[in-house]
Structures are given as structure tokens and as C-alpha cells.
Scaffold this motif. Structure first.
Motif, PDB file in Angstrom:
ATOM      1  N   ARG A   1       0.873  -1.255   0.086  1.00 39.25           N
ATOM      2  CA  ARG A   1      -0.156   0.152   0.080  1.00 39.25           C
ATOM      3  C   ARG A   1       0.875   1.201  -0.011  1.00 39.25           C
ATOM      4  O   ARG A   1       0.667   2.312  -0.674  1.00 39.25           O
TER       5      ARG A   1
ATOM      6  N   LYS B   1      -4.273  -1.848  -4.529  1.00 36.76           N
ATOM      7  CA  LYS B   1      -5.651  -1.823  -4.021  1.00 36.76           C
ATOM      8  C   LYS B   1      -6.155  -2.957  -3.310  1.00 36.76           C
ATOM      9  O   LYS B   1      -5.585  -4.083  -3.781  1.00 36.76           O
ATOM     10  N   LEU B   2      -7.132  -2.786  -2.189  1.00 37.34           N
ATOM     11  CA  LEU B   2      -7.424  -4.105  -1.576  1.00 37.34           C
ATOM     12  C   LEU B   2      -8.918  -4.317  -1.674  1.00 37.34           C
ATOM     13  O   LEU B   2      -9.645  -3.223  -1.608  1.00 37.34           O
TER      14      LEU B   2
ATOM     15  N   VAL C   1     -12.693  -5.483  -0.766  1.00 34.41           N
ATOM     16  CA  VAL C   1     -13.425  -5.501   0.663  1.00 34.41           C
ATOM     17  C   VAL C   1     -12.826  -6.815   1.502  1.00 34.41           C
ATOM     18  O   VAL C   1     -12.551  -6.869   2.672  1.00 34.41           O
TER      19      VAL C   1
ATOM     20  N   LYS D   1      -9.467  -6.572   2.861  1.00 33.39           N
ATOM     21  CA  LYS D   1      -9.498  -5.721   3.968  1.00 33.39           C
ATOM     22  C   LYS D   1     -10.141  -6.413   4.875  1.00 33.39           C
ATOM     23  O   LYS D   1      -9.290  -6.334   6.341  1.00 33.39           O
TER      24      LYS D   1
ATOM     25  N   VAL E   1      -7.359  -8.672   6.356  1.00 37.52           N
ATOM     26  CA  VAL E   1      -6.354  -7.830   7.181  1.00 37.52           C
ATOM     27  C   VAL E   1      -6.543  -7.608   8.523  1.00 37.52           C
ATOM     28  O   VAL E   1      -5.936  -7.743   9.502  1.00 37.52           O
ATOM     29  N   ALA E   2      -8.009  -7.413   8.646  1.00 36.57           N
ATOM     30  CA  ALA E   2      -8.413  -6.965   9.858  1.00 36.57           C
ATOM     31  C   ALA E   2      -8.571  -8.038  10.765  1.00 36.57           C
ATOM     32  O   ALA E   2      -7.957  -7.815  12.088  1.00 36.57           O
TER      33      ALA E   2
ATOM     34  N   SER F   1       0.461  -6.994  -2.328  1.00 40.95           N
ATOM     35  CA  SER F   1      -0.360  -7.135  -1.337  1.00 40.95           C
ATOM     36  C   SER F   1      -0.947  -8.835  -1.295  1.00 40.95           C
ATOM     37  O   SER F   1      -1.023  -9.332  -0.318  1.00 40.95           O
TER      38      SER F   1
END
Length: 307
Positions: free
Chosen positions: A128, A134-135, A137, A140, A143-144, A252
């Protein structure tokens, strides 16, 4: 075309070779842990020498390898300072190769494994920040979820062990440096091993089973030589697949696929006698959820448009 918009067929190949590399690295980790009486430095030496030999057999059959070698030589000749940066890259990867051999021999396999769990998060951040990857949804959310597991581990363990930090912070620096320099090819990695060759030969010669050592044929002696040789050959194949994946995938996605390897490494660590408490469920549960989300996202991304 940016690193985040690779064609589907290229991404598919990248995923396949990344999974293959993860499996081979787990096998190498296991073999290293089953070589009592061998020092990590001696195994590292064999890995450098035989990985370079293996790549020397592979590269001539890759149609683009010769062009890469010529381009690399031209760039270094025009900018000799690149050789110094190549030495830095070689040093960074040398530390990682050595640590991978050292950890299973010193009951630190789980610490290194957790470093590989943290590595995808580090790679995502690097992608990033340096390459504007770009990630989606789902990525993301992955990652969370992984972040929750990492935070839990850091809190319950009272911090992160140094092998963990070496892995999760050292590898992103290595890959970013290579990609920024345009040296993210398998040929460039072979060049790094060539720079490490004198060090590798030195460790073999002065090791317990080398010419300057005892040449012991006891536990881990002559029987273990086949294990050391296997590590070198498999290391060449694994790094070939791994670096091809780093070339074919956005940084990524390449980083998130790294969750497969630590899952396998944890299994190897437990087999070698290390243990995890029940609280590890709160660490590895969210991380396994992240891996599931990654697989779902990868399957959706690989479908042809309109399917």
C-alpha cells in the motif's frame, strides 16, 4: 498496468507457484529440525551452494532468464552503485536463510512461524505504501481479522520474540528493495546467492562435518548429509517458485498468500516438540479466518469477467 491489475491467468499462475513454494519451505523446515549435531551455519552453507547449483540447472530452460541476465549486467555496468545495493539485498536474504535453519534446531520454530504469520500484514502495508496496491473488501476484512490475532499474541506473550521481528520486518525491506531496483527476478536472486557463495563454502569447510571440522559420522553425521543436500536442492526449487510468485502477483496478494506457509510451519513446529496453549486459539483462529477470506477473494478474482 499497475501491480494491482495483473491479468487473471498471471494471477492464477502466481497463486499456484506460491502454494507450491509454501509446501517446499515447510519440508525444508522439517528436515532442518531433524538434523541434530548440525549447526545452522553449516546447513546454511549447503543451502547456498546447492540452491545456486539448482538454479543454475533451472535458469537455462527459462526463455526469459538469459534476457534478464543481460539486462542485469548492463544495469550494473552503467550504475556500479547497484552492486552495493545488491550486497545489501544478499545480506538481508542471508539472515533469513540462516534463521530458517537455526530456529528448528533451537526450539524457536514457533517464533519464526509467527513471524511468517505477521509477514503478510507487513507486506500488505509495504504494498500500500510503496506501490499503491488496492485491496478488495474481502482482503481488507482478511487484514483486519489477522490483525486481531496478531494483537492478541503480542499482548499475551508480553511482546514479540526477536526471530519474529526479523522475519516480519526484514523480508518486506528485502522485497521492496528488489522491486524498487527492478531486480525482482529469479536471475537476480541467483546473483545474490553468487555473492554469498564464498560465505557458504566457508561455513561448509569449517563446520563440524567439513574438511576443517571433525568429519563426524555420528548422529547427524554421514546420515545427515543427505538431509543437508536435500535442503539445498529443495531450497532452490522453493525459492524459484517463491520469487516467481513475487513477480507475478501484486505485493499485497503475494503477502496475504504467505498465510499458507506459517500454517504449515506451525504444524512442523508441533511435530518437532514445541507446544501451544489454549489461548493460541485467539491468535490463530482469526488468522485462519483471514486465510479463508483470502481463498474466497482469490477464487472470485480468478473468474473470467461475466461469469
Amino acid at each position: 498496468m499497475t501491480s494491482g491489475t495483473l491479468p487473471a491467468h498471471t494471477a492464477g499462475r502466481g497463486v499456484a507457484v506460491s502454494l507450491g513454494a509454501s509446501l517446499l519451505f515447510a519440508v525444508i523446515f522439517l528436515i532442518a529440525g531433524l538434523l541434530p549435531g548440525w549447526g545452522a551455519e553449516e546447513i546454511f552453507g549447503w543451502r547456498v551452494v546447492l540452491t545456486l547449483a539448482t538454479l543454475s540447472c533451472i535458469l537455462p530452460f527459462l526463455p526469459w532468464a538469459r534476457a534478464d541476465a543481460r539486462a542485469l549486467a548492463v544495469r550494473v555496468r552503467r550504475r556500479p552503485s547497484l552492486l552495493a545495493l545488491g550486497l545489501v539485498a544478499a545480506g538481508l536474504v542471508a539472515v533469513q536463510l540462516w534463521l530458517f535453519m537455526w530456529a528448528p534446531l533451537h526450539n524457536m520454530a514457533l517464533s519464526v512461524s509467527f513471524g511468517y504469520f505477521l509477514l503478510p500484514l507487513s507486506m500488505v502495508l509495504a504494498g500500500r505504501f510503496f506501490f499503491a496496491d488496492k485491496l478488495s473488501v474481502l482482503l481488507k476484512l482478511a487484514v483486519a481479522a489477522a490483525g486481531v490475532g496478531v494483537i492478541h499474541e503480542a499482548i499475551t506473550a508480553g511482546g514479540l520474540a526477536w526471530p519474529t521481528l526479523v522475519v516480519c520486518l526484514g523480508y518486506p525491506v528485502y522485497f521492496v528493495l528488489r522491486r524498487k531496483l527492478g531486480f525482482d527476478s529469479l536471475t537476480a536472486f541467483a546473483g545474490e546467492l553468487l555473492l554469498l557463495l564464498p560465505l557458504g563454502i566457508y561455513f561448509i569447510v569449517v563446520g563440524p562435518h567439513g574438511i576443517a571440522g571433525s568429519g563426524s559420522s555420528g548422529p547427524g553425521g554421514s546420515g545427515g548429509i543427505w538431509g543437508a543436500l536435500s535442503i539445498g536442492v529443495l531450497g532452490g526449487l522453493a525459492m524459484a517458485l517463491y520469487l516467481l510468485a513475487s513477480k507475478w502477483l501484486p505485493l499485497s496478494l503475494f503477502g496475504l498468500l504467505g498465510y499458507v506457509e506459517p500454517v504449515l510451519l506451525v504444524g512442523v513446529s508441533l511435530y518437532l516438540g514445541e507446544s501451544l496453549g489454549w489461548s493460541a486459539l485467539l491468535t490463530y483462529g482469526p488468522i485462519l479466518l483471514a486465510l479463508f477470506l483470502l481463498c474466497v477473494d482469490g477464487r472470485r478474482s480468478s473468474r473470467p469477467l461475466g461469469e
